[in-house]
Every structure is written in structure tokens, then in C-alpha cells.
Scaffold this motif. Structure first.
Motif, PDB file in Angstrom:
ATOM      1  N   GLN A  10       0.832  -1.207   0.000  1.00 55.46           N
ATOM      2  CA  GLN A  10       0.000   0.000   0.000  1.00 55.46           C
ATOM      3  C   GLN A  10       0.867   1.257   0.000  1.00 55.46           C
ATOM      4  OE1 GLN A  10      -2.770   0.188   3.259  1.00 55.46           O
ATOM      5  NE2 GLN A  10      -3.460   2.228   2.745  1.00 55.46           N
ATOM      6  N   MET A  11       1.914   1.262   0.800  1.00 57.10           N
ATOM      7  CA  MET A  11       2.801   2.426   0.865  1.00 57.10           C
ATOM      8  C   MET A  11       3.531   2.614  -0.465  1.00 57.10           C
ATOM      9  SD  MET A  11       5.816   3.204   3.555  1.00 57.10           S
ATOM     10  CE  MET A  11       6.275   4.863   3.925  1.00 57.10           C
ATOM     11  N   LYS A  12       4.024   1.513  -1.050  1.00 56.59           N
ATOM     12  CA  LYS A  12       4.714   1.609  -2.335  1.00 56.59           C
ATOM     13  C   LYS A  12       3.784   2.167  -3.403  1.00 56.59           C
ATOM     14  CE  LYS A  12       6.303  -2.677  -2.487  1.00 56.59           C
ATOM     15  NZ  LYS A  12       7.057  -3.884  -2.865  1.00 56.59           N
ATOM     16  N   GLU A  13       2.544   1.693  -3.431  1.00 55.29           N
ATOM     17  CA  GLU A  13       1.583   2.171  -4.426  1.00 55.29           C
ATOM     18  C   GLU A  13       1.278   3.650  -4.224  1.00 55.29           C
ATOM     19  OE1 GLU A  13      -1.719  -0.520  -4.116  1.00 55.29           O
ATOM     20  OE2 GLU A  13      -0.661  -2.102  -5.223  1.00 55.29           O
ATOM     21  N   GLU A  14       1.127   4.067  -2.963  1.00 55.05           N
ATOM     22  CA  GLU A  14       0.860   5.472  -2.655  1.00 55.05           C
ATOM     23  C   GLU A  14       1.998   6.367  -3.153  1.00 55.05           C
ATOM     24  OE1 GLU A  14       0.931   8.098   1.407  1.00 55.05           O
ATOM     25  OE2 GLU A  14      -0.145   6.177   1.505  1.00 55.05           O
ATOM     26  N   ILE A  15       3.224   5.947  -2.897  1.00 54.36           N
ATOM     27  CA  ILE A  15       4.382   6.734  -3.321  1.00 54.36           C
ATOM     28  C   ILE A  15       4.495   6.737  -4.846  1.00 54.36           C
ATOM     29  CG2 ILE A  15       6.902   6.895  -3.243  1.00 54.36           C
ATOM     30  CD1 ILE A  15       6.724   5.788  -0.355  1.00 54.36           C
ATOM     31  N   ALA A  16       4.253   5.599  -5.482  1.00 53.81           N
ATOM     32  CA  ALA A  16       4.315   5.526  -6.945  1.00 53.81           C
ATOM     33  C   ALA A  16       3.284   6.463  -7.572  1.00 53.81           C
ATOM     34  CB  ALA A  16       4.085   4.095  -7.416  1.00 53.81           C
ATOM     35  N   LYS A  17       2.099   6.533  -6.988  1.00 52.64           N
ATOM     36  CA  LYS A  17       1.070   7.458  -7.485  1.00 52.64           C
ATOM     37  C   LYS A  17       1.529   8.896  -7.313  1.00 52.64           C
ATOM     38  CE  LYS A  17      -2.779   4.350  -6.522  1.00 52.64           C
ATOM     39  NZ  LYS A  17      -3.885   4.035  -5.602  1.00 52.64           N
ATOM     40  N   GLU A  18       2.083   9.201  -6.137  1.00 47.84           N
ATOM     41  CA  GLU A  18       2.558  10.550  -5.836  1.00 47.84           C
ATOM     42  C   GLU A  18       3.660  10.979  -6.807  1.00 47.84           C
ATOM     43  OE1 GLU A  18       5.104  12.570  -2.241  1.00 47.84           O
ATOM     44  OE2 GLU A  18       3.494  11.199  -1.652  1.00 47.84           O
ATOM     45  N   ILE A  33       9.731  -0.461 -13.502  1.00 42.51           N
ATOM     46  CA  ILE A  33      10.047   0.943 -13.208  1.00 42.51           C
ATOM     47  C   ILE A  33      11.541   1.192 -13.403  1.00 42.51           C
ATOM     48  CG2 ILE A  33       8.110   1.181 -11.620  1.00 42.51           C
ATOM     49  CD1 ILE A  33      10.132   1.129  -9.296  1.00 42.51           C
ATOM     50  N   LYS A  34      11.871   2.443 -13.661  1.00 44.40           N
ATOM     51  CA  LYS A  34      13.275   2.831 -13.853  1.00 44.40           C
ATOM     52  C   LYS A  34      13.979   2.848 -12.498  1.00 44.40           C
ATOM     53  CE  LYS A  34      12.003   5.826 -17.661  1.00 44.40           C
ATOM     54  NZ  LYS A  34      11.813   7.202 -18.101  1.00 44.40           N
ATOM     55  N   SER A  35      15.286   2.615 -12.523  1.00 44.25           N
ATOM     56  CA  SER A  35      16.028   2.641 -11.266  1.00 44.25           C
ATOM     57  C   SER A  35      15.953   4.008 -10.604  1.00 44.25           C
ATOM     58  CB  SER A  35      17.481   2.234 -11.424  1.00 44.25           C
ATOM     59  OG  SER A  35      17.943   2.207 -12.692  1.00 44.25           O
ATOM     60  N   ARG A  36      15.894   5.047 -11.406  1.00 45.21           N
ATOM     61  CA  ARG A  36      15.769   6.394 -10.834  1.00 45.21           C
ATOM     62  C   ARG A  36      14.456   6.515 -10.062  1.00 45.21           C
ATOM     63  NH1 ARG A  36      17.084  11.757 -14.078  1.00 45.21           N
ATOM     64  NH2 ARG A  36      19.095  10.929 -13.528  1.00 45.21           N
ATOM     65  N   ASP A  37      13.363   5.959 -10.631  1.00 53.56           N
ATOM     66  CA  ASP A  37      12.076   6.000  -9.942  1.00 53.56           C
ATOM     67  C   ASP A  37      12.124   5.191  -8.644  1.00 53.56           C
ATOM     68  OD1 ASP A  37      10.879   7.645 -11.858  1.00 53.56           O
ATOM     69  OD2 ASP A  37      10.155   5.946 -13.035  1.00 53.56           O
ATOM     70  N   ALA A  38      12.792   4.048  -8.685  1.00 52.57           N
ATOM     71  CA  ALA A  38      12.931   3.229  -7.473  1.00 52.57           C
ATOM     72  C   ALA A  38      13.708   3.997  -6.400  1.00 52.57           C
ATOM     73  CB  ALA A  38      13.622   1.917  -7.795  1.00 52.57           C
ATOM     74  N   ARG A  44      11.640   9.110  -0.923  1.00 51.15           N
ATOM     75  CA  ARG A  44      10.363   9.629  -0.413  1.00 51.15           C
ATOM     76  C   ARG A  44       9.925   8.865   0.828  1.00 51.15           C
ATOM     77  NH1 ARG A  44       7.538  12.949   1.690  1.00 51.15           N
ATOM     78  NH2 ARG A  44       5.310  12.949   1.303  1.00 51.15           N
ATOM     79  N   ALA A  45      10.136   7.556   0.851  1.00 54.42           N
ATOM     80  CA  ALA A  45       9.778   6.751   2.027  1.00 54.42           C
ATOM     81  C   ALA A  45      10.589   7.195   3.245  1.00 54.42           C
ATOM     82  CB  ALA A  45      10.000   5.278   1.744  1.00 54.42           C
ATOM     83  N   ILE A  46      11.862   7.493   3.032  1.00 54.45           N
ATOM     84  CA  ILE A  46      12.717   7.978   4.125  1.00 54.45           C
ATOM     85  C   ILE A  46      12.216   9.324   4.617  1.00 54.45           C
ATOM     86  CG2 ILE A  46      15.039   8.819   4.694  1.00 54.45           C
ATOM     87  CD1 ILE A  46      16.076   6.569   2.771  1.00 54.45           C
ATOM     88  N   GLU A  47      11.863  10.216   3.687  1.00 56.21           N
ATOM     89  CA  GLU A  47      11.327  11.524   4.076  1.00 56.21           C
ATOM     90  C   GLU A  47      10.054  11.365   4.904  1.00 56.21           C
ATOM     91  OE1 GLU A  47      10.762  13.437   0.311  1.00 56.21           O
ATOM     92  OE2 GLU A  47      12.860  14.034   0.142  1.00 56.21           O
ATOM     93  N   MET A  48       9.185  10.451   4.486  1.00 59.82           N
ATOM     94  CA  MET A  48       7.937  10.219   5.208  1.00 59.82           C
ATOM     95  C   MET A  48       8.216   9.688   6.617  1.00 59.82           C
ATOM     96  SD  MET A  48       5.700   8.607   2.081  1.00 59.82           S
ATOM     97  CE  MET A  48       4.191   8.278   2.978  1.00 59.82           C
TER      98      MET A  48
END
Length: 58
Positions: A10-18, A33-38, A44-48
Motif C-alpha cells: 500500500q505504501m509503495k503504491e501510494e508513493i508511486a502514485k505521488e 520501473i526505472k532505477s531512478r524512480d525506485a 520519499r519513504a525515508i522523508e515520510m
């Protein structure tokens, strides 16, 4: 503990949408997905997590 599964789906999907690449995930899966996107997703997960820690300290 292995590194796999540290973030919930769920968190991964939320971030991917964002970040704007959830369409790619839906069409090609996480491997598409591209490595840059990963990398941006992890950043973003760390920031959250940091924001959450700051809120709990207040």
C-alpha cells in the motif's frame, strides 16, 4: 531480516502514485520501473519516516 518487504504494498503504491509512475507499475509490475524512480521512491519513504518521527517527538 532480509530487506525485501520493508515497505508495505500500500505504501509503495501510494508513493508511486505521488511520483507519477503508478501506471507503469500497473502495466509492467514493479520490475518495469526505472532505477531512478525506485531510488526516488526510497528517498520519499525515508522523508515520510523522518516526518513521522518529528511528529511523534512533538
Amino acid at each position: 531480516m532480509s530487506r525485501r518487504g520493508m515497505m508495505s504494498t500500500q505504501m509503495k503504491e501510494e508513493i508511486a502514485k505521488e511520483l507519477g509512475f503508478y501506471d507503469t507499475v500497473q502495466q509492467e509490475g514493479w520490475g518495469g520501473i526505472k532505477s531512478r524512480d525506485a531510488g526516488n521512491m526510497v528517498k520519499r519513504a525515508i522523508e515520510m519516516a523522518e516526518e513521522s518521527m518529528k511528529k511523534s517527538e512533538s
